[in-house]
Design an enzyme around this catalytic site. Sequence first.
Site, PDB file in Angstrom:
ATOM      1  N   TRP A 174     -14.727   1.749   1.564  1.00 55.12           N
ATOM      2  CA  TRP A 174     -13.656   2.461   2.244  1.00 55.12           C
ATOM      3  C   TRP A 174     -14.325   3.539   3.067  1.00 55.12           C
ATOM      4  CZ3 TRP A 174      -8.553   1.773   2.959  1.00 55.12           C
ATOM      5  CH2 TRP A 174      -7.860   2.831   3.584  1.00 55.12           C
ATOM      6  N   GLU A 207     -12.193  -0.401  -3.128  1.00 56.00           N
ATOM      7  CA  GLU A 207     -12.522   0.786  -2.328  1.00 56.00           C
ATOM      8  C   GLU A 207     -13.597   1.571  -3.038  1.00 56.00           C
ATOM      9  OE1 GLU A 207      -9.269   3.441  -1.414  1.00 56.00           O
ATOM     10  OE2 GLU A 207      -7.963   1.784  -0.812  1.00 56.00           O
ATOM     11  N   PHE A 216     -14.061   8.889   6.353  1.00 53.64           N
ATOM     12  CA  PHE A 216     -14.682   7.962   5.403  1.00 53.64           C
ATOM     13  C   PHE A 216     -15.355   6.777   6.101  1.00 53.64           C
ATOM     14  CE2 PHE A 216     -11.856   9.934   2.287  1.00 53.64           C
ATOM     15  CZ  PHE A 216     -12.490   9.753   1.079  1.00 53.64           C
ATOM     16  N   HIS A 219       0.854  -1.184   0.000  1.00 48.25           N
ATOM     17  CA  HIS A 219       0.000   0.000   0.000  1.00 48.25           C
ATOM     18  C   HIS A 219       0.894   1.240   0.000  1.00 48.25           C
ATOM     19  CE1 HIS A 219      -3.918   1.875   0.658  1.00 48.25           C
ATOM     20  NE2 HIS A 219      -3.301   2.737   1.429  1.00 48.25           N
ATOM     21  N   ASN A 253      -1.291  -1.561  -4.502  1.00 48.06           N
ATOM     22  CA  ASN A 253      -2.469  -0.720  -4.369  1.00 48.06           C
ATOM     23  C   ASN A 253      -2.389   0.486  -5.298  1.00 48.06           C
ATOM     24  OD1 ASN A 253      -4.904   0.001  -2.761  1.00 48.06           O
ATOM     25  ND2 ASN A 253      -3.667   1.816  -2.348  1.00 48.06           N
ATOM     26  N   GLU A 254      -3.437   0.721  -6.039  1.00 46.48           N
ATOM     27  CA  GLU A 254      -3.534   1.937  -6.870  1.00 46.48           C
ATOM     28  C   GLU A 254      -2.213   2.261  -7.545  1.00 46.48           C
ATOM     29  OE1 GLU A 254      -6.767   4.598  -4.400  1.00 46.48           O
ATOM     30  OE2 GLU A 254      -4.673   5.006  -4.057  1.00 46.48           O
TER      31      GLU A 254
END
Length: 501
Positions: A433, A388, A449, A132, A177-178
């Site tokens: 998320w 997410e 969030f 991450h 991640n992303e």
Amino acid sequence: MELILSLFTTFLFLALSGRCSDKNDFPEGFTFGSATSAYQWEGAFDEDGRKPSVWDTFLHSRNRSNGDITCDGYHKYKMCRSWWKLAEMPSDSPFLRLGLYRVRKVLLIPRVYSSIRTSFKNSIEPHVTLFHYDHPQYLEDDYGGSINRRIIQDFTAYADVCFREFGHHVKFWTTINEANIFTIGGYNDGITPPGRCSSPGRNCSSGNSSTEPYIVGHNLRLAHASASRPYKQKYKDMQGGSIGLSLFALGFTPSTSSKDDDIAIQRAKDFYSGWMLEPLIFGDYPDEMKRIVGSRLPVFSKEESEQVKGSSDFVGIIHYLAASVTNIKIRPSISGNPNFYSDMGVSMTWTVLGKFSAFEYDVAPWAMESVLEYIKQSYGNPPIYILENGTPMKQDLQLQQKDTPRVEYLHAYIGAVLKAVRNGSDTRGYFVWSFMDLYELVKGYEFSFGLYSVNFSDPHRKRSPKLSAHWYSAFLKGNNTFLGSQGITQLQSNFSSSSFS
Ligand SMILES: *[C@@H]1O[C@H](CO)[C@@H](O)[C@H](O)[C@H]1NC(C)=O
Ligand SMILES: *[C@@H]1O[C@H](CO)[C@@H](O)[C@H](O)[C@H]1NC(C)=O
Ligand SMILES: *[C@@H]1O[C@H](CO)[C@@H](O)[C@H](O)[C@H]1NC(C)=O
Ligand SMILES: *[C@@H]1O[C@H](CO)[C@@H](O)[C@H](O)[C@H]1NC(C)=O
Ligand SMILES: *[C@@H]1O[C@H](CO)[C@@H](O)[C@H](O)[C@H]1NC(C)=O
Ligand SMILES: *[C@@H]1O[C@H](CO)[C@@H](O)[C@H](O)[C@H]1NC(C)=O
Ligand SMILES: *[C@@H]1O[C@H](CO)[C@@H](O)[C@H](O)[C@H]1NC(C)=O
């Protein structure tokens, strides 16, 4: 804590009903859950041999709010041991060599997506993301982190240990991640670690936004492919799991009806999603990207191309926002050296609403649907997990207990997922998320969030369920009385007069 556990233990994974949907509409096996990430939730940043990660360095050097304590999850997880039943790490593992921390506790896992399935009654099915973007600082200091191809072998060694040690419990692995946003933030904009850039108007002490985003993107793709290979060779069949990569996906809308803006949208899709996905599906970058970026875009050798192609069993999607896109005619003489955005040649306006508070995202379920449709139609309908999705609100404990906008957002977006599934998208899971409020990587503690609030002034970091936690729980139990707008109002009034917390 009992409420947290009861939320989880009452989850049934099959659930959806309401006007546009019914609990049987989602295919059997469709997974629902919620997500957090280690740095954002754990705290205890210097305990038990944890070495500094790039986030510690980045935030400490900027005197910004940080994740030093955040939700204090590292200390509190013991209270939830039943859902952290993963193996403990042997102390001689290569993690020590790599300097990845917390080897004796399961929390070395940078992120866990938890969801419940009936086949694991009263337990949690973890979906784990290995990276991450919180790697040890010393990998940066040693050799420049992801800018150096050495990251490929170190990441592969790290992943291999995780598969070996945890693969009997963890069936869903996301490598990175992303990968697109990590790269753009860290190497084009410099707003996330390692904070490198040379884009005009930015303030980085080093970096090169013309070249580094593409080099890092390339290395990460190879790291993913390299980690996937031993998984498929050694573990997958025995452990019965699957492995994928996640990307941040925006829904795009043209800002005018001009043909230029329409073409700009395709370019934005190529740069944001195609950059990550085409190598995985077709073994190479999008043609348009190759044409524009030219020699600054690394080239896959034949062998690498074959390794990258087919290296993902699923695509992880992280989706929050829609963006309105305007074509920009590239004028290098004005913009100086090109960077990721000038290469893409569009300007984007995020659709963020100020309806309830300045922090809220526009409820634009069409954007979710269009992302899922696009991947289905352009990339051969691969399996998708939405890792997410959610909306922030201003961090305010009073306000949060009545987070009706979050309920409305989630309701609308889950409905959009269902529409895409009904139209043939092979989407298999959806994670909110975040499970609880935590340290948000760019906005710190301003944004909230969570389905649960956390009192960050309280040394015990007391958690309380929000309206959305009750809504999601009921939704997952298949209780459609909560789904219509009347149900939401009723839930809210029942909730305010009850003694939860
Ligand atoms: C860091 O930020 C805090 C709070 O904003 C401020 O009080 C302090 O003076 C800052 N320290 C430095 C070294 O800038
Ligand atoms: C850039 O960052 C440096 C180091 O933090 C700081 O001293 C300088 O004032 C900043 N410049 C601008 C234009 O923000
Ligand atoms: C970035 O790298 C390219 C290619 O090596 C070079 O032409 C350019 O001058 C560099 N830009 C900066 C800001 O260092
Ligand atoms: C449904 O899927 C078909 C086939 O992929 C596609 O042509 C159509 O546009 C999709 N409908 C919507 C509403 O996205
Ligand atoms: C948060 O915790 C602080 C310190 O314990 C307490 O004074 C405050 O009342 C709490 N806030 C809420 C909304 O519970
Ligand atoms: C659904 O919610 C209503 C209202 O809270 C409750 O009375 C009912 O028992 C619930 N049904 C199920 C199946 O959980
Ligand atoms: C709210 O409470 C009333 C009275 O207890 C109950 O009939 C109703 O089902 C509840 N509604 C929801 C959505 O919980």
